[in-house]
Enzyme design. Structure first.
Site, PDB file in Angstrom:
ATOM      1  N   ALA A 288       1.029  -0.734   0.019  1.00 30.37           N
ATOM      2  CA  ALA A 288      -0.099   0.243  -0.210  1.00 30.37           C
ATOM      3  C   ALA A 288       1.282   1.022   0.030  1.00 30.37           C
ATOM      4  O   ALA A 288       1.465   1.289  -0.698  1.00 30.37           O
ATOM      5  CB  ALA A 288      -0.501   0.131   1.036  1.00 30.37           C
TER       6      ALA A 288
ATOM      7  N   GLU B 287     -11.503 -10.708   1.642  1.00 28.36           N
ATOM      8  CA  GLU B 287     -11.547 -11.384   0.458  1.00 28.36           C
ATOM      9  C   GLU B 287     -13.345 -11.915   0.745  1.00 28.36           C
ATOM     10  O   GLU B 287     -13.216 -12.780   2.188  1.00 28.36           O
ATOM     11  CB  GLU B 287     -11.067 -11.433  -0.848  1.00 28.36           C
ATOM     12  CG  GLU B 287      -9.987 -11.034  -0.938  1.00 28.36           C
ATOM     13  CD  GLU B 287     -10.204  -9.651  -2.261  1.00 28.36           C
ATOM     14  OE1 GLU B 287     -11.607  -9.084  -2.216  1.00 28.36           O
ATOM     15  OE2 GLU B 287      -9.347  -8.695  -1.495  1.00 28.36           O
TER      16      GLU B 287
ATOM     17  N   LYS C  99       2.893  -9.451  -5.328  1.00 29.74           N
ATOM     18  CA  LYS C  99       3.931  -8.865  -4.366  1.00 29.74           C
ATOM     19  C   LYS C  99       5.083  -9.346  -5.127  1.00 29.74           C
ATOM     20  O   LYS C  99       6.398  -8.418  -4.830  1.00 29.74           O
ATOM     21  CB  LYS C  99       3.124  -8.403  -3.689  1.00 29.74           C
ATOM     22  CG  LYS C  99       2.033  -7.499  -3.540  1.00 29.74           C
ATOM     23  CD  LYS C  99       1.494  -7.029  -2.028  1.00 29.74           C
ATOM     24  CE  LYS C  99      -0.396  -7.271  -1.774  1.00 29.74           C
ATOM     25  NZ  LYS C  99      -0.601  -7.139  -0.443  1.00 29.74           N
TER      26      LYS C  99
END
Length: 381
Positions: A174, A230, A245
């Site tokens: 982030a 999720e 990532k």
């Protein structure tokens, strides 16, 4: 702020106005006074969702005003289409597939004159071509979307061929300065030998809660109730988000690899996969089948003075993603809650790695990282 007072004016087209995209637009509006003091103005000239593009009438002269951007955020939060804003005037709406052609038109018009920043806050693979085209036309690109950086290696090379024009801090951690730290270390001539990271807030929370003797199934259900997972927790438990990532970091280190080259350990077997079992059944009966195996690994690690963490390890021999024992007193071992932690080892940071820790998820945090990336491009305008 009158644009005449700005030393740098950055026209922006935003792709994706979901949670991150809407937070970004709100940040842009709320930060007007700050950016005015810095001599910078961000002019949002277009916003696209999955089906259409809302664009200012004359993108060379003006953008979408702040009141319209605020109304756009409210409309999208309510599930309304971009076309519902046409009555505001001074804007046009184009539906797909014409919409992406209009984005390229904007890139062609502004790329080699005023400049343009194309910001991808979507979650699709479909933006790779338009992003690459925009870069080739002299535009800059800012990414929160990981998928364009984890596509086929040949496409990745094309997209990043003009590296100064692309920013992607928010794709890993982030708003944490992970990408910036890695690129600065590389630029200094200090070779990075290894990166170890806990890059999933969901799995970081799950693994730290297991230390207290809680059952895996109960921890995952709690994480879901807290909004950490999720809607289908298997999307987190598969490890694929961490793998994306890891791939971004590995490619940043110069490794010419793709997703199929990464060894990813899923926390559930294929017989509990989405093709076999519904999400409801997985939560009600499938998760409990994993408790005993996970508990055994937690206890085995504890007997050795270690704790379990779900990490990516990127080194000279490749990239692995999965469960690993780490010392309790290490940065990864001390991790609690949903924070991300990254350890970077190099010649200068061999015995004591550079450690980056903090909130690594959330729309607000991610959007703040995207905005910082946009402002970081101001010297190119």
């Amino acid at each position: 702020m009158p644009q005449a007072q700005a030393r740098s004016v950055l026209p922006v087209v935003l792709l994706g106005c979901g949670g991150v995209g809407r937070h970004l637009l709100r940040h842009i509006v709320s930060c007007r006074p700050l950016h005015a003091n810095q001599g910078v103005a961000i002019r949002v000239v277009g916003v696209a969702d999955s089906s259409s593009l809302l664009v200012a009438d004359d993108i060379r002269a003006s953008g979408l005003d702040d009141a319209l951007l605020s109304d756009l955020c409210a409309a999208k939060s309510a599930g309304s289409p971009l076309s519902s804003l046409l009555s505001r005037g001074h804007c046009q709406v184009f539906n797909k597939p014409e919409a992406m052609g209009k984005v390229i038109d904007a890139a062609t018009m502004l790329g080699r004159t005023t400049g343009l920043v194309l910001v991808d806050c979507s979650a699709t693979n479909d933006t790779v071509a338009v992003l690459t085209d925009a870069v080739n036309r002299g535009c800059c690109v800012v990414l929160a979307n990981k998928k364009p950086l984890t596509c086929h290696y040949e496409d990745y090379e094309k997209l990043t061929s003009h590296f100064r024009q692309i920013r992607f801090e928010s794709t890993v951690g982030a708003g944490l300065p992970v990408i910036a730290s890695v690129t600065r270390i590389i630029a200094s001539g200090d070779p990075i030998s290894r990166i170890v990271g806990s890059l999933s807030g969901t799995l970081g929370y799950v693994m730290s809660e297991l230390e207290d003797g809680k059952r895996f199934s109960e921890v995952v259900k709690t994480a879901k109730s807290l909004g950490y997972t999720e809607p289908n927790p298997r999307d987190d438990l598969s490890g694929m988000d961490v793998a994306r990532k890891a791939l971004i970091l590995a490619r940043l280190l110069g490794q010419q690899i793709s997703m199929e080259n990464i060894n990813v350990e899923s926390l559930y077997p294929s017989e509990l996969g989405s093709e076999v079992m519904s999400t409801t059944d997985f939560l009600e009966s499938g998760l409990a089948q994993l408790d005993e195996r996970i508990e055994e690994r937690v206890k085995a690690a504890s007997l050795r003075g270690n704790v379990l963490r779900y990490v990516c390890v990127i080194g000279d021999t490749g990239c692995q993603v999965g469960l690993q024992e780490v010392p309790k007193d290490s940065a990864l071992g001390r991790l609690r809650g949903s924070d991300n932690v990254v350890e970077i080892y190099s010649r200068c940071y061999e015995s004591s790695p550079l450690v980056i820790q903090g909130a690594g998820a959330g729309n607000d945090t991610t959007a703040a990282g995207v905005l910082a990336d946009i402002i970081d491009l101001q010297d190119l305008f």
